[in-house]
Structure formats: C-alpha cells, structure tokens
Design a protein around this motif. Sequence first.
Motif, PDB file in Angstrom:
ATOM      1  N   PHE A 179      15.289  93.180  19.676  1.00 16.32           N
ATOM      2  CA  PHE A 179      13.828  93.209  19.606  1.00 16.32           C
ATOM      3  C   PHE A 179      13.351  93.356  18.161  1.00 16.32           C
ATOM      4  O   PHE A 179      12.440  92.673  17.714  1.00 16.32           O
ATOM      5  N   LEU A 180      14.028  94.252  17.434  1.00 13.07           N
ATOM      6  CA  LEU A 180      13.653  94.476  16.029  1.00 13.07           C
ATOM      7  C   LEU A 180      13.819  93.189  15.219  1.00 13.07           C
ATOM      8  O   LEU A 180      12.935  92.804  14.454  1.00 13.07           O
ATOM      9  N   ILE A 181      14.950  92.524  15.438  1.00 15.40           N
ATOM     10  CA  ILE A 181      15.223  91.288  14.683  1.00 15.40           C
ATOM     11  C   ILE A 181      14.163  90.235  14.996  1.00 15.40           C
ATOM     12  O   ILE A 181      13.626  89.586  14.105  1.00 15.40           O
ATOM     13  N   LEU A 182      13.855  90.098  16.290  1.00 11.97           N
ATOM     14  CA  LEU A 182      12.853  89.105  16.687  1.00 11.97           C
ATOM     15  C   LEU A 182      11.509  89.392  16.022  1.00 11.97           C
ATOM     16  O   LEU A 182      10.850  88.493  15.494  1.00 11.97           O
ATOM     17  N   VAL A 183      11.111  90.658  16.051  1.00 13.08           N
ATOM     18  CA  VAL A 183       9.812  91.006  15.474  1.00 13.08           C
ATOM     19  C   VAL A 183       9.802  90.760  13.968  1.00 13.08           C
ATOM     20  O   VAL A 183       8.869  90.167  13.423  1.00 13.08           O
ATOM     21  N   VAL A 184      10.863  91.193  13.294  1.00 18.95           N
ATOM     22  CA  VAL A 184      10.904  91.035  11.839  1.00 18.95           C
ATOM     23  C   VAL A 184      10.836  89.556  11.453  1.00 18.95           C
ATOM     24  O   VAL A 184      10.152  89.176  10.507  1.00 18.95           O
ATOM     25  N   PHE A 185      11.515  88.711  12.247  1.00 18.17           N
ATOM     26  CA  PHE A 185      11.532  87.290  11.908  1.00 18.17           C
ATOM     27  C   PHE A 185      10.235  86.575  12.277  1.00 18.17           C
ATOM     28  O   PHE A 185       9.710  85.788  11.504  1.00 18.17           O
ATOM     29  N   PHE A 186       9.736  86.860  13.471  1.00 22.83           N
ATOM     30  CA  PHE A 186       8.637  86.037  13.966  1.00 22.83           C
ATOM     31  C   PHE A 186       7.276  86.711  13.887  1.00 22.83           C
ATOM     32  O   PHE A 186       6.252  86.067  14.044  1.00 22.83           O
TER      33      PHE A 186
END
Lengths: 256, 342
Positions: free
Chosen positions: B296-303
């Motif tokens: 979830f963190l990765i998705l948020v940081v990227f998108f």
Amino acid sequence: MALLEIRDLTITFGGLTALNKVSLHLNEPSVLGIIGPNGAGKTTLFNLVSGFLHPTGGEILWRGKNIKGLKPPRVAALGLVRTFQANLVYRDASVLENIIRASYLHVQTNLLQGVLNTKAYRRDEEAIARRAREIIHFMEMDDWSSAVAGSLPHGLQRKLGISMALACAPKVIMLDEPAAGMNATDTAHLMEKIRQLREEGIGVMLVEHDMRVVMGVCDHIIVLNYGQKIAEGTPREIQKDERVIEAYLGSEEAVT
Amino acid sequence: MKSPSDEAQKRTWMGSSLLLVVVCLVPVFMKEQYYLHFLIMSGVSAILCMGWTLLLRLGLFSLGHAAFLGIGGYCSAILAMRLGLSFWLALLLSGLFNALLAFCLGMIILRLKGIYFAVVTFAFGEVVRILYLNWTSLFGGFTGISGIPRPTPVLGVVFDSKIPYYYLIVLLTTLTAVVMYRIDHSRAGRIFRAIGHSADLAQSQGMDLRKHKVMSFTVSCFFAGIAGSFLAHYYTSLYPNEFGVWDSILVQIKATVGGVATVVSGPIVGAVVMTVVSELFRGYMSALEPLFFGIFLILVVFFLPGGLQSLPGVIRRVLRTEKTPAFSNRAKGLENGSLGDS
C-alpha cells in the motif's frame, strides 16, 4: 571603534591552511570587497565570520567584542548577516513567504503567542508582512512576490537571497558572489542596490569575481591568495598592484 | 480587510467543525461496539501520526514514536496502580512525563543531523522495550501489566462501554489537532519548515536549530504520552511488544499514506484508513499485515505522492480535463495533480 575587525584569522583543515593570519576591518558603513582566485579562502572567511566554521586562531571583533565561537544564529542576531554562494532559498514557498520566514530575528512576540493567535502576535505578523513587502519593493521584485521561489530564474533567486538577508535587519551584510550568473541588466541593478545599502548605513562585505562590480562599488578591497592577504587598498590601487596581477594572471615570466 | 488565506482558514475551521459533529454522531447510529473499537484505535493512531509529522517538518525522521506511546502508557499505569492516582491526573502527568523525557533526550540527541536522529530514536525504542522485558518488578516483564483501572467516572459518565472511551478519544484527538494546526499555521510552523528545508539558511537567519527541534520533539511526545495513557486505561493491560519497531514504522506508514503536506488532515486520514484496515487483519491474517502495508505504501508513494488527502484534488483535476476531448490530457492531469500536491 571599528564595526567589524578581524585580527590574524587562521583556520587549518588537517594539514591545509585555508586562511593564514588574515586581518581586515570595516570602520563605518562602507563596501569592502574581498577578491582572489578560486580557492583563495574568500568563502571560508565568510563561513568563519558568520559562525559556520570556527577559527583555529585569531580574533573576530564586533564593535570591540570578541565574537569568535558564536553559533550562526547568534552572529545573525548581532546584525552580521550573510548570503550564500549557492542559490539557497526555500524552494517550495513563495517569494513573500521566503522573506517572512527570514524576518523572525527581531520580533516582540513568541511562538506560544503565535499558537494562541493573540492580538499582539497578529499585529507583529502584520508588521512583518508589511516590511517584507517593503523589502520586495526595494529589490524591485513586486511582480514576483507570489511566485514560487524554486521556479524563479537564477538572477531573481540571487536577489531573493539578498532580500532574505535584508529581512534579518543587518548592520553588516556579507554577500557571497551575488552577481554570479547574472546578466548585465541584473548586475547593473545589483550594483545600484549595493550603493543604496551603504547610503542607508548598512556595511557590505562583498565576495565577487565580476571585476566591474567590485571596482564599481567597493570603497576598499582586500585580495586573498592561497589563504593569505596579499594586498589591500582602494580599487585604483588594487588594479595597479603587481602582486594582484600576478595572482590573477600568473607572473610575468610564466606569461611570456 | 480579510485576506484570501483568512477566508481559507475560516473554511477549514467550519469544515472541521462539521466533520466533528458527524464524528460525534457516529455512536448514535453505529450500535455495534466492535466497530467503534476501530475508530477508537484510529484516534490513538491519529494523535501519534500528527506528532510524527510535526517532527518531519524539521526534517526529523523518528523511528521510535511508538516507544513514546508505550512510555505514556506504562507511566500512566504505574501512576494509577502504584500511587493510586486517578486516571485524569495520570493522563496529564504521563503527557508531562513524556514531554520532560523528550526534552532531556532531545537536548542530547538533537545535535544529530539527518539519518542519525532516526537511528537513535530506533535504538531508544528498543532500549525501552528491553527495559520493560527485564525490569519485571516494575513493568511486569513479558506478561506486561494487567488490571489497569478504567477511568474514574467524571461528570456522571461511567466508562463501562466503548462509547465514553470513544468520546474521550475524540476529545483528545480534537485537542491535539487544534494545537497541531495552530502550530503549523503560525510562526512556529514557518520556522519548522524553514529548518526542515535548509538548516544552513535557517541558521543564517537567526533560527536556533536545537531549540526548535527540542521544542517540536517535546510537543510531539507530550501528545504521544497522552495517547499512551488513554490506551493503557482503555485496554486495561499493556505488553512490551506492542511498542516495538514495527509499531513505530506503522506510524510513519500511516502518516505517509495519509499525506504529510499537512500536519493535521493527512495524518488523520492515514491513521483512520490504515488502522481500520489493520484491525480487520487482526487474527487469522495478521501475518499478512506487513505485506499489505508495504504494498500500500509503495502504491501511494508512486501514484499519489501527496497521500490519500490529495485524492479529492487529483480526482477533481481529472474530471476537469475529462471535459476537454483529448484523452492524453487525462494522464497529464493526473501527473500535474500528483506533482502539485507533493
């Protein structure tokens, strides 16, 4: 009594002596130029005076009082304010916001009053915003006051750096290569501003490579080379000084 | 004369008050106490996340924030059980104790720059946890402390169900939010941002780095202590392993997912969303929790670099560009949106 007096200032990094027994003084509001080839120790001198570095030896006297060893915020509070060689601005904030952030050195109210949003605090903030606009006006940046600092062209970022230093209410301002990368118009404008600062009673210490600026605005110049002061005098004297010419162009034998 | 920012602040206050009314009405409509528990935990988490984000303003990346939650909890439990203090006094004192501790610790460690602060807070959290485990007579060791008294009734309110706890945490979260908002939107916030952005520039303008760092650390930990005290008397038991490194990292993940552009709204959004999800994982899927959080963190940081709180703005921009025919504008709008809010 001199406003700022530096006696035998020395700093060594390991085996390297970056500044060796450099002395200078600024008696009354005037423009003091500090020139010399790259690596001569000009910025190091500013770092020492502003408290970012601590000297190995020598003295820094502010109105006769030794201020050697004071941390940068304390030095700035005395009225000895510097700018930076790099375009150091709060990139994500507007020009006005940048200057407001720099204006908290001499305020009457404290942070708690700010959190409580008291009347005195609001009055203080209004005065700060007003003064920030005056500084923007003085630097002729009115059209840019709400622009984001990071998006400004290079020359304007340099001007913003000076504006922020002015917001600290300096008595002596140390300008580190203010004209670097500026075009002719900006440079001419900068020279005019430096003269105006002197007229308003602010002392200026100027490190600069652009000789038109240095010769045009300085009352007095000192020349550094390899950490040593090799000459000092009026612009006219410096231009004729053989040691200076040698430091900049190499000795006559080397040239021919 | 009203400036636009005054108007914006007024709108923020009004919007928040409306939201608060809605939040206060939740127990009236939600009879299931089990779900109320999610929101209570969200409140505790929100207080922590706001404090964590306040530190981030100055470029301080804390990896030990859960430790301060734990210290508040243990402090309150000991004060209530050993000294017989009432919960209300213990609540205040554990906040103050935390603030004092943060002040003393801060005076020592806040000379450190950059990554070192993260390392030291990380180590501090572990030292405290090991202290709980080994100082059995005071902290109860591995089995922790249980039988912590519920808050003494106040103004006729008896803490015999989740509802009074819910209103208490709403009160504490609101209090924290108001203080944090005022800090962020006054001179303190400006100075904190300045220091976080460029320590050299801030110093040259007369800002004392350590003074302001210690200040923010003290405030941040005060509220963490309050939240910890609440937690102790809500759970009525404490275990050392609830305040470990993972819990500290969770604080950081929640705040980042919510969005750290603001000290109040982003962290609260992140805390509520992620805590509800985390509580849903509790039990049979708890092993998957870190995996989910990481993804979830990765998705948020990227998108969505501005965090969940930037989502409405991004959607609005996408919808606006939708009206213009070119399809490529849509992608452009998304890109601009995320850049604008980061």
